[in-house]
Design a protein around this motif. Sequence first.
Motif, PDB file in Angstrom:
ATOM      1  N   THR A 244       2.920  12.986   2.497  1.00 46.46           N
ATOM      2  CA  THR A 244       3.250  11.657   1.970  1.00 46.46           C
ATOM      3  C   THR A 244       4.296  11.727   0.860  1.00 46.46           C
ATOM      4  OG1 THR A 244       1.346  11.840   0.482  1.00 46.46           O
ATOM      5  CG2 THR A 244       1.001  10.715   2.581  1.00 46.46           C
TER       6      THR A 244
ATOM      7  N   THR B 188      -5.347   2.390   8.669  1.00 47.31           N
ATOM      8  CA  THR B 188      -5.260   1.562   7.461  1.00 47.31           C
ATOM      9  C   THR B 188      -4.885   0.132   7.809  1.00 47.31           C
ATOM     10  OG1 THR B 188      -4.614   3.495   6.140  1.00 47.31           O
ATOM     11  CG2 THR B 188      -4.118   1.316   5.235  1.00 47.31           C
TER      12      THR B 188
ATOM     13  N   ARG C  35      -4.630   9.444   4.079  1.00 49.89           N
ATOM     14  CA  ARG C  35      -5.414  10.669   4.070  1.00 49.89           C
ATOM     15  C   ARG C  35      -5.960  10.924   5.476  1.00 49.89           C
ATOM     16  NH1 ARG C  35      -3.369  10.807  -0.153  1.00 49.89           N
ATOM     17  NH2 ARG C  35      -4.231  11.195  -2.239  1.00 49.89           N
TER      18      ARG C  35
ATOM     19  N   THR D 124       1.321   7.260  -0.322  1.00 49.11           N
ATOM     20  CA  THR D 124       0.529   8.371  -0.875  1.00 49.11           C
ATOM     21  C   THR D 124      -0.967   8.164  -0.708  1.00 49.11           C
ATOM     22  OG1 THR D 124       0.663   7.278  -3.034  1.00 49.11           O
ATOM     23  CG2 THR D 124       2.272   9.011  -2.566  1.00 49.11           C
ATOM     24  N   ARG D 125      -1.404   6.971  -0.324  1.00 50.25           N
ATOM     25  CA  ARG D 125      -2.840   6.735  -0.109  1.00 50.25           C
ATOM     26  C   ARG D 125      -3.318   7.182   1.261  1.00 50.25           C
ATOM     27  NH1 ARG D 125      -4.524   0.835  -2.614  1.00 50.25           N
ATOM     28  NH2 ARG D 125      -3.783   1.185  -4.746  1.00 50.25           N
TER      29      ARG D 125
ATOM     30  N   VAL E  16       0.855  -1.195   0.000  1.00 52.87           N
ATOM     31  CA  VAL E  16       0.000   0.000   0.000  1.00 52.87           C
ATOM     32  C   VAL E  16       0.880   1.230   0.000  1.00 52.87           C
ATOM     33  CG1 VAL E  16      -1.792   1.274   1.231  1.00 52.87           C
ATOM     34  CG2 VAL E  16      -1.806  -1.223   1.252  1.00 52.87           C
TER      35      VAL E  16
END
Length: 412
Positions: A212, A255, A204, A201-202, A198
């Motif tokens: 990121t 996450t 949030r 940059t994902r 993963v």
Amino acid sequence: MKHVPFFRWVLTVGLILIGCSAGIYMATPDYPELETVELTVVREEPDGACTVRWTDPYERAEHTGPYQCDPYRPATLKAPDYEPGTGLGWDTGYVLAEGPHKGELYSLDADEDIEASIGVSDDLVTVGLLVTIVGLIGGNIRSVSRMYGVSPGVVRRARRLREAAARVAEDHERAEAAVLSAWAPLHEELVSERLARVPVTRLRTARRRLPTRRLAESGIRSVRDVLDAGAWGVVDASGAGLRQGEKTWAAARRTADAVGRNAVVRLDGDGTDPRTAVLLGALRVLVEAGPEARSAAEAGDRLAAALDRELADAAPAAGWKHMLAAGREERARVPAAVAELRTLLARAGREGLAEHFAQASVDLLRGGDHDPAGLSARVDFDSRPAAYYAALANVVDTARRAKTGPEGHSAH
């Protein structure tokens, strides 16, 4: 004045009866300290007369001798249904935990003799006190009132039932703990691999963007890298403030939690991973025991808790000495507690809970020690994989629910 000798004789008779009661009680031996052992039934008669083999838990020596087995226990615990082809059966018994005969089998018939002797003693003292009341007209009324509610048999049966109920719950918890112990490293490895794929940059947050891009340029390219670096590592790599570093790490943690909830460990019956073999072996115990073991464990947990509450209030009812030593408030709680114990014992008898608990404990204690390579578990898994996945899901879901704290963080 002519009535005075009469009442003196009444008082004398009452005191004699009380003295006889005390003599019988003092001559009655105490209940011995016992240890539960498993018995291998070598031979059994229809009336329960058995020849059994057991291992002394103190000397670790094996003995064989006569014993009175429970003729009403489930047929699955008797030969030849218990272990077909061996001619052996199974039962539980007690050995003495102290004294010169320590480690020898103890017959519960001796308990009945002790209870009968205590019952005679209680009857004598009751009559003696009633006669004494006639002689004294009030002086001993308070002492007599303390005698009401003495029910040692009820308390003892309730304690035995509580032990059986708690034991099956502990056996099931131990079986589930073995599954979790084998599953956890496989699950953590799977989650770690997915988090490594993963991109950072994902990540949030609801209100602010995270640094990121600077993290990726500094070598922290995946969510796993963020978790490994920690909040201070994020601060050092990105140049952001501590609060933003903590927000970034918290986003990575969320996450990871989501990935952990959705990551399913695949069971490969044909694989060579020894960790999977251990997991399959642990799961097989629960699969073989079936859903009945889980229901027995849950019922045992509830019943043990209920019995604990009532036994605490009924403690003075274990004998007249305990009742005499109890305070007024403690004695006031005894009648209701003993009545509730009788209700719980009657319901357990109607539903056959003691036998249900014993059978579930036997099923849960049949582990895979005889098959360290897990070959039989792999073969069994291939024949019914859905049962193994269902058992694993139940264990994991139960653990996650138990681990959910007041802040809402669940196991991952």
